[in-house]
Each structure stands twice: as structure tokens, then as C-alpha cells.
Design a protein around this motif. Sequence first.
Motif, PDB file in Angstrom:
ATOM      1  N   LEU A 270      -0.351  -0.541   3.356  1.00 44.40           N
ATOM      2  CA  LEU A 270      -1.502   0.885   2.667  1.00 44.40           C
ATOM      3  C   LEU A 270      -0.446   1.322   1.569  1.00 44.40           C
ATOM      4  O   LEU A 270       0.694   2.012   1.111  1.00 44.40           O
ATOM      5  CB  LEU A 270      -2.127   1.432   3.872  1.00 44.40           C
ATOM      6  N   GLN A 271      -1.112   1.632   0.152  1.00 45.48           N
ATOM      7  CA  GLN A 271      -1.097   2.075  -1.442  1.00 45.48           C
ATOM      8  C   GLN A 271      -0.873   3.847  -0.772  1.00 45.48           C
ATOM      9  O   GLN A 271       0.580   4.135  -1.936  1.00 45.48           O
ATOM     10  CB  GLN A 271      -2.211   1.431  -2.403  1.00 45.48           C
ATOM     11  N   SER A 272      -1.159   4.143   0.173  1.00 43.02           N
ATOM     12  CA  SER A 272      -1.666   5.642   1.057  1.00 43.02           C
ATOM     13  C   SER A 272      -1.413   5.530   1.638  1.00 43.02           C
ATOM     14  O   SER A 272      -2.289   5.034   2.705  1.00 43.02           O
ATOM     15  CB  SER A 272      -2.797   6.661  -0.067  1.00 43.02           C
ATOM     16  N   PRO A 273      -0.274   6.385   2.327  1.00 43.45           N
ATOM     17  CA  PRO A 273      -0.657   6.502   3.990  1.00 43.45           C
ATOM     18  C   PRO A 273      -2.348   7.199   4.088  1.00 43.45           C
ATOM     19  O   PRO A 273      -2.054   7.971   3.545  1.00 43.45           O
ATOM     20  CB  PRO A 273       0.759   7.260   4.167  1.00 43.45           C
ATOM     21  N   LEU A 274      -2.241   6.892   6.015  1.00 47.69           N
ATOM     22  CA  LEU A 274      -3.324   7.586   6.363  1.00 47.69           C
ATOM     23  C   LEU A 274      -2.580   9.006   7.446  1.00 47.69           C
ATOM     24  O   LEU A 274      -2.178   8.188   7.843  1.00 47.69           O
ATOM     25  CB  LEU A 274      -4.334   6.408   7.312  1.00 47.69           C
ATOM     26  N   LEU A 295      -1.636  -0.978   8.741  1.00 49.95           N
ATOM     27  CA  LEU A 295      -2.327  -1.583   9.278  1.00 49.95           C
ATOM     28  C   LEU A 295      -1.910  -2.661  10.170  1.00 49.95           C
ATOM     29  O   LEU A 295      -1.193  -3.527   9.564  1.00 49.95           O
ATOM     30  CB  LEU A 295      -3.519  -1.091   9.394  1.00 49.95           C
ATOM     31  N   THR A 296      -1.923  -2.902  11.748  1.00 51.76           N
ATOM     32  CA  THR A 296      -1.605  -4.215  12.176  1.00 51.76           C
ATOM     33  C   THR A 296      -2.557  -4.446  12.949  1.00 51.76           C
ATOM     34  O   THR A 296      -3.046  -3.783  13.727  1.00 51.76           O
ATOM     35  CB  THR A 296      -0.989  -3.868  13.474  1.00 51.76           C
ATOM     36  N   LEU A 315     -12.410  -2.721   5.170  1.00 50.48           N
ATOM     37  CA  LEU A 315     -11.699  -1.756   4.280  1.00 50.48           C
ATOM     38  C   LEU A 315     -11.148  -1.419   2.983  1.00 50.48           C
ATOM     39  O   LEU A 315     -11.747  -0.240   2.814  1.00 50.48           O
ATOM     40  CB  LEU A 315      -9.718  -2.671   4.498  1.00 50.48           C
ATOM     41  N   ARG A 316     -12.380  -2.131   2.499  1.00 47.03           N
ATOM     42  CA  ARG A 316     -12.364  -1.932   0.955  1.00 47.03           C
ATOM     43  C   ARG A 316     -14.233  -0.776   1.078  1.00 47.03           C
ATOM     44  O   ARG A 316     -13.538   0.075   0.321  1.00 47.03           O
ATOM     45  CB  ARG A 316     -13.319  -3.153   0.571  1.00 47.03           C
ATOM     46  N   ALA A 317     -14.956  -0.634   1.676  1.00 47.70           N
ATOM     47  CA  ALA A 317     -15.868   0.182   2.497  1.00 47.70           C
ATOM     48  C   ALA A 317     -15.431   0.555   2.691  1.00 47.70           C
ATOM     49  O   ALA A 317     -15.823   2.540   2.084  1.00 47.70           O
ATOM     50  CB  ALA A 317     -16.383  -0.395   3.113  1.00 47.70           C
ATOM     51  N   ALA A 318     -13.986   1.430   3.346  1.00 46.73           N
ATOM     52  CA  ALA A 318     -13.676   3.392   3.532  1.00 46.73           C
ATOM     53  C   ALA A 318     -12.866   3.406   2.675  1.00 46.73           C
ATOM     54  O   ALA A 318     -12.059   4.326   2.733  1.00 46.73           O
ATOM     55  CB  ALA A 318     -12.449   2.175   4.940  1.00 46.73           C
ATOM     56  N   GLY A 319     -12.809   2.760   1.731  1.00 47.36           N
ATOM     57  CA  GLY A 319     -12.108   3.541  -0.290  1.00 47.36           C
ATOM     58  C   GLY A 319      -9.837   2.819   0.346  1.00 47.36           C
ATOM     59  O   GLY A 319      -9.364   3.459   0.000  1.00 47.36           O
ATOM     60  N   ARG A 321      -6.845   0.542   0.295  1.00 43.24           N
ATOM     61  CA  ARG A 321      -6.552  -0.585  -0.553  1.00 43.24           C
ATOM     62  C   ARG A 321      -4.830  -0.642  -0.437  1.00 43.24           C
ATOM     63  O   ARG A 321      -3.785   0.110   0.365  1.00 43.24           O
ATOM     64  CB  ARG A 321      -6.198   0.291  -2.037  1.00 43.24           C
ATOM     65  N   PHE A 322      -3.850  -1.990  -0.087  1.00 41.42           N
ATOM     66  CA  PHE A 322      -3.218  -2.283   0.290  1.00 41.42           C
ATOM     67  C   PHE A 322      -2.312  -3.036  -0.654  1.00 41.42           C
ATOM     68  O   PHE A 322      -2.720  -3.504  -1.359  1.00 41.42           O
ATOM     69  CB  PHE A 322      -3.215  -3.496   1.715  1.00 41.42           C
ATOM     70  N   ARG A 323      -1.077  -2.737  -0.458  1.00 35.38           N
ATOM     71  CA  ARG A 323      -0.317  -3.391  -1.621  1.00 35.38           C
ATOM     72  C   ARG A 323       0.754  -4.364  -1.260  1.00 35.38           C
ATOM     73  O   ARG A 323       1.058  -5.634  -2.578  1.00 35.38           O
ATOM     74  CB  ARG A 323       0.750  -2.265  -2.262  1.00 35.38           C
TER      75      ARG A 323
END
Length: 344
Positions: A270-274, A295-296, A315-319, A321-323
Motif C-alpha cells: 500500500l502507498q499509505s499504511p492502514l 494486504l495479502t 480497493l479503489r472504492a475505498a480510496g 492505492r498500492f505501489r
Amino acid sequence: MSKERVRERTDRPARPFRAHRDVLDAAPDPLSPVGAMPPIISITGLSKVYASGFQALRSVNLEIRRGEIFALLGPNGAGKTTLIGIVCGIVSPTEGRVTVDGHDIRAAYRKTRRLIGLVPQELTTDAFETVWATVSFSRGLFGLKPDPGHVERVLKDLSLWEKRDSRIMTLSGGMKRRVLIAKALSHEPQVLFLDEPTAGVDVELRQDMWRLVRRLRDQGVTVILTTHYIEEAEEMADRVGVIRRGEIILVEEKAELMRKLGRKQLTLQLQSPLDALPPALAVHRLDLSADGSELTYTYDSQGERTGITALLTDLRAAGLRFRDLQTRQSSLEDIFVDLVKERA
């Protein structure tokens, strides 16, 4: 026999290793499925209880097809060596019946033993004999006439030709194991048992052995191997059997086993940690790493393309992003460990 006579009798072009004529006659028709032919080995209700009371085998039923490479996997003490010993006539069963090419191993001991070559785990051979002498002698034990040409082919296939006049005691552990394989092939068997054949063998020697095993299979020889190097079974075997506590818990085509029991994982960085998994993603089989950065997603090997598509959409709907992303497929070793744990 003098070295001069040996070289004189073998001073002719070496032919490829040949299986026994019975093997070639019984070799599978390339246009017919191997499984359509009668099994080369049939095991029915086989049990073994030692004098100490230990039960090594429990009602084993198993059929080995002609011309296949069959990998028998199991933890230490599972009963692999006992099973091989019974089929080879070294260990007496308590109950059950075993046939090799239709012949009962007890009623037709000489016939069945002649059909089998065995490479044991232990490096047991006459330390003072030469490589040539010990392989030639092994052929004579089965009542076969001397065949220097065949012995030469076997030694060359196993990269032992340059060591033919060396005493066994001077060889490395890997070379001694090659000699055991040469002895097992000396009488041109239809069935070859390899019990941990590459234990203590370096990578180069191991690759040479597996090339030979493939050639033998292509020539109609049935190969049954046990190994702790499960990646070898994954690469070499046509079918896989798993034994645990004396019981066969699974026999399956390798490809089908990987398809049915294998798993795949998609890991998203992920670009930003959850801090926690969003509720909208709870419907997916997701694991969040401890630091929240990955995320696995785990799914079976038969594929869940729609599941992956839905996951990426959510994932997109939840905003999110993954790198980067990575995929991993479970190996035969992963499946084996899971099977043994599950039946424990």
C-alpha cells in the motif's frame, strides 16, 4: 579379469542404456494413457507389525503404473523404507499381498526380485572391490551372463567410467551413491526403487542422476523414489503418494494435486499504511500486515479472477492505492506440510 581384457571387450561404440527387453515390450504406447495398462506393482491390504509391537504399515493399498516416476513422500518413521523393503523381498509382511508384473512376491520370489533394482539409503558396498568388479558381480547375482558392454553404458551414464578401476573405498560419498545406482541397474530391471538417492550428493551429481532417471522412464522403466528434497519430487514425479504413520493418506497426479490443493497469494504493498481493514473489504480473504503496509489475498490455484477483479474494484472504492504487488503459488512442499499437519 585384467584391465587389458576389459578394455578389449569394451572397445566398441557405446550404445545408449537399454532397459531389459521385457521392459521395452511392455513400455506404454505413446498414444495410450499410462493408466490404461495393468499396474506394474499392486499392493493390497499390506500391514507390518514388528516383534516389538510397532506397526509400521496399516492396510496399505497402492498401485504403481508402468513407466511412471512415482514419488513416495512422508516424514521420518512414516513407513516408506518398510514398504520398499517388503516389495523388494527384504522385509516379510504381516498381512496383505504384493504383486510385481502380476507375480506374487512370495510365491515367485526369484522372478519378482529379478524385475526390481534397489538403491538403498545406506552406503553399503564392498570397500575393497573396484567399481567395475562390484557392478559386474551384482549382475551375476541374478544369474545373468556377463555383459561388459551393458556395464560400460551404465558406468558412463553415471559418470563413473573414469573411476571403473578405482576401489570403492577411495571414492567420495556422492560417487559411492552412484555406484549403488549402477549396481541396481546392472541386471536391467523393470522397476527401480530409489530410497533417498541424492542424500549427501552435490548439486551437479544430483542433476546428472535426475537426467538418468528421466531417460530410464522414457525407456519404460518404472521409478519409485523417496526423497526429503521435495522440490525434486515436484520437478520429476508423474504422481505423488503421501504416507503418514504407516497409512497412505493421498495418491494423486502431481499436476492435479497442485491444482486442487495449491494456493496462490496476491500481496499488495500500500502507498499509505492502514490502522485497520476497512469494513467494505471484509468480504474478501485479506490479511493486513502488522505494520499496516501490506494486504495479502489468498485464493485457490483454480483461479478466482472475478474475486481479484472485485477486490481491486473495492480497493479503489475505498480510496486505497498500492505501489507494488507480488504473487506467490504454493509448492508441493507447502501442500505436503499442510497434509501432514492436517492428518496429525
